[in-house]
Design a protein around this motif. Sequence first.
Motif, PDB file in Angstrom:
ATOM      1  N   UNK A  13       0.782  -1.218   0.007  1.00  0.00           N
ATOM      2  CA  UNK A  13       0.064  -0.112   0.159  1.00  0.00           C
ATOM      3  C   UNK A  13       0.821   1.228  -0.208  1.00  0.00           C
ATOM      4  N   UNK A  14       0.388   2.283  -0.265  1.00  0.00           N
ATOM      5  CA  UNK A  14       0.913   3.460  -0.261  1.00  0.00           C
ATOM      6  C   UNK A  14       1.115   4.062   1.016  1.00  0.00           C
ATOM      7  N   UNK A  15       1.837   5.128   1.581  1.00  0.00           N
ATOM      8  CA  UNK A  15       1.956   5.745   2.879  1.00  0.00           C
ATOM      9  C   UNK A  15       0.380   6.249   2.973  1.00  0.00           C
ATOM     10  N   UNK A  16      -0.047   7.073   2.226  1.00  0.00           N
ATOM     11  CA  UNK A  16      -1.385   7.670   2.711  1.00  0.00           C
ATOM     12  C   UNK A  16      -2.561   6.760   2.890  1.00  0.00           C
ATOM     13  N   UNK A  19      -1.824   5.411   6.520  1.00  0.00           N
ATOM     14  CA  UNK A  19      -2.150   6.572   7.409  1.00  0.00           C
ATOM     15  C   UNK A  19      -3.648   6.397   7.534  1.00  0.00           C
ATOM     16  N   UNK A  20      -4.543   6.592   6.403  1.00  0.00           N
ATOM     17  CA  UNK A  20      -5.903   6.538   6.580  1.00  0.00           C
ATOM     18  C   UNK A  20      -6.319   5.415   7.291  1.00  0.00           C
ATOM     19  N   UNK A  21      -5.894   4.216   6.547  1.00  0.00           N
ATOM     20  CA  UNK A  21      -6.434   3.043   7.400  1.00  0.00           C
ATOM     21  C   UNK A  21      -6.075   2.873   8.780  1.00  0.00           C
ATOM     22  N   UNK A  22      -4.949   2.998   9.274  1.00  0.00           N
ATOM     23  CA  UNK A  22      -4.755   2.962  10.763  1.00  0.00           C
ATOM     24  C   UNK A  22      -5.309   4.164  11.466  1.00  0.00           C
ATOM     25  N   UNK A  23      -5.620   5.204  10.972  1.00  0.00           N
ATOM     26  CA  UNK A  23      -6.319   6.140  11.628  1.00  0.00           C
ATOM     27  C   UNK A  23      -7.617   5.754  11.982  1.00  0.00           C
ATOM     28  N   UNK A  24      -8.268   5.174  11.128  1.00  0.00           N
ATOM     29  CA  UNK A  24      -9.835   4.592  11.200  1.00  0.00           C
ATOM     30  C   UNK A  24     -10.062   3.798  12.251  1.00  0.00           C
ATOM     31  N   UNK A  39      -0.714  -4.713  12.488  1.00  0.00           N
ATOM     32  CA  UNK A  39       0.197  -5.696  11.800  1.00  0.00           C
ATOM     33  C   UNK A  39      -0.039  -5.846  10.126  1.00  0.00           C
ATOM     34  N   UNK A  40      -1.245  -6.072   9.701  1.00  0.00           N
ATOM     35  CA  UNK A  40      -1.808  -6.126   8.427  1.00  0.00           C
ATOM     36  C   UNK A  40      -1.172  -4.692   7.702  1.00  0.00           C
ATOM     37  N   UNK A  41      -1.622  -3.338   8.206  1.00  0.00           N
ATOM     38  CA  UNK A  41      -1.395  -2.431   7.542  1.00  0.00           C
ATOM     39  C   UNK A  41       0.235  -1.812   7.405  1.00  0.00           C
ATOM     40  N   UNK A  42       0.863  -2.611   8.566  1.00  0.00           N
ATOM     41  CA  UNK A  42       2.354  -2.374   8.533  1.00  0.00           C
ATOM     42  C   UNK A  42       3.061  -3.289   7.882  1.00  0.00           C
ATOM     43  N   UNK A  43       2.454  -4.452   7.486  1.00  0.00           N
ATOM     44  CA  UNK A  43       3.071  -5.264   6.415  1.00  0.00           C
ATOM     45  C   UNK A  43       3.044  -4.874   5.254  1.00  0.00           C
ATOM     46  N   UNK A  44       1.591  -4.170   4.936  1.00  0.00           N
ATOM     47  CA  UNK A  44       1.506  -3.918   3.400  1.00  0.00           C
ATOM     48  C   UNK A  44       2.378  -2.453   3.134  1.00  0.00           C
ATOM     49  N   UNK A 123       5.997  -2.399  15.379  1.00  0.00           N
ATOM     50  CA  UNK A 123       7.425  -2.167  14.438  1.00  0.00           C
ATOM     51  C   UNK A 123       7.467  -3.295  13.541  1.00  0.00           C
ATOM     52  N   UNK A 124       8.131  -2.957  12.504  1.00  0.00           N
ATOM     53  CA  UNK A 124       8.534  -3.998  11.408  1.00  0.00           C
ATOM     54  C   UNK A 124      10.001  -3.476  10.880  1.00  0.00           C
ATOM     55  N   UNK A 125      10.744  -4.512  10.601  1.00  0.00           N
ATOM     56  CA  UNK A 125      12.085  -4.280  10.129  1.00  0.00           C
ATOM     57  C   UNK A 125      11.804  -3.899   8.459  1.00  0.00           C
ATOM     58  N   UNK A 126      12.221  -2.785   8.005  1.00  0.00           N
ATOM     59  CA  UNK A 126      11.987  -2.528   6.753  1.00  0.00           C
ATOM     60  C   UNK A 126      13.148  -2.506   5.896  1.00  0.00           C
ATOM     61  N   UNK A 127      14.313  -2.120   6.197  1.00  0.00           N
ATOM     62  CA  UNK A 127      15.729  -2.218   5.323  1.00  0.00           C
ATOM     63  C   UNK A 127      16.580  -2.466   6.268  1.00  0.00           C
TER      64      UNK A 127
END
Length: 299
Positions: A13-16, A19-24, A39-44, A123-127
Amino acid sequence: MPQILEHSSSQSCSLPEAIEALAALDLDPRDPQSSIDAAKWLRLLSNNRTFLADALLDRLAGRTEGEVESGYGPQAILLSPMRGRMFLRANIWPARQDLCFRNSGAQSFVYGVPHDHNFSFWTSGYLGPGYSSDYFEYDYEAVTGIPGENANFRFTGRSALNEGKLMLYRAHRDVHSQLPPESLSVSLNVMHVDPAQAWFDQYGFDLESGEVTRVLSPNATEVFLRTAVASGSAAAADFAADVGASHPSERLRLASFEARAGQVRDAADREDLWRQGELSGSRMVADISKQRRAALTEL
């Protein structure tokens, strides 16, 4: 040890969108379903391998001023404003050989500083290979928070926050001592915001002795109270007395006694004030008041 979360998906998913999904969501780290949703949105978002570089390049080029900001120390990047009960951030974790590490030192990036958190976060490991941590758990309710107090924490393991790993750090429970990664790494965080968290302390610890070393969480209210009392205002002194008698934050109650003691010139009156602290009903205030009164009698 922080909870390891499982959510497998190859979608992104994109950053926006994140943000919108988690804020909801009505995020609650104590609710298993809430953790699954986070976790779902952090994974995406983690599956989007270009969003962070794109955002940083836009910021560096001046195309999106204000949308991506630094904060919470030299390595933290705010990815969103606070929305609902959360905000997003990215953390950069330099390796020992990186110039910023050599210039700033390990403690600037909280390496080798054992600590808990007064907030929960996903948290997630991104890089990169990710920082490693020695993990511990302790009973926050059993700790007063006085430097030198034994926290009685127990070791729960060591692991690295490598790419794709999802974890939930639980407020006032998980303690970790971080080690630099083998190479530059980045983590993504969904930060849970609780209006009451400012009144609960975050501690630093000594792993060898198992003791509390200091309070890490700043509290502007404490500074404001001390400054108002130091001004000599009678109204401030009365307000501080009320805070010392009944405020839910033990740290602020102690600050009220310390602020007032600094304004008392007569030794007998100062001793009487600390005696009131001993009878305040707060473990922290009572223990430190006893120490301060004993020090007065030794003079």
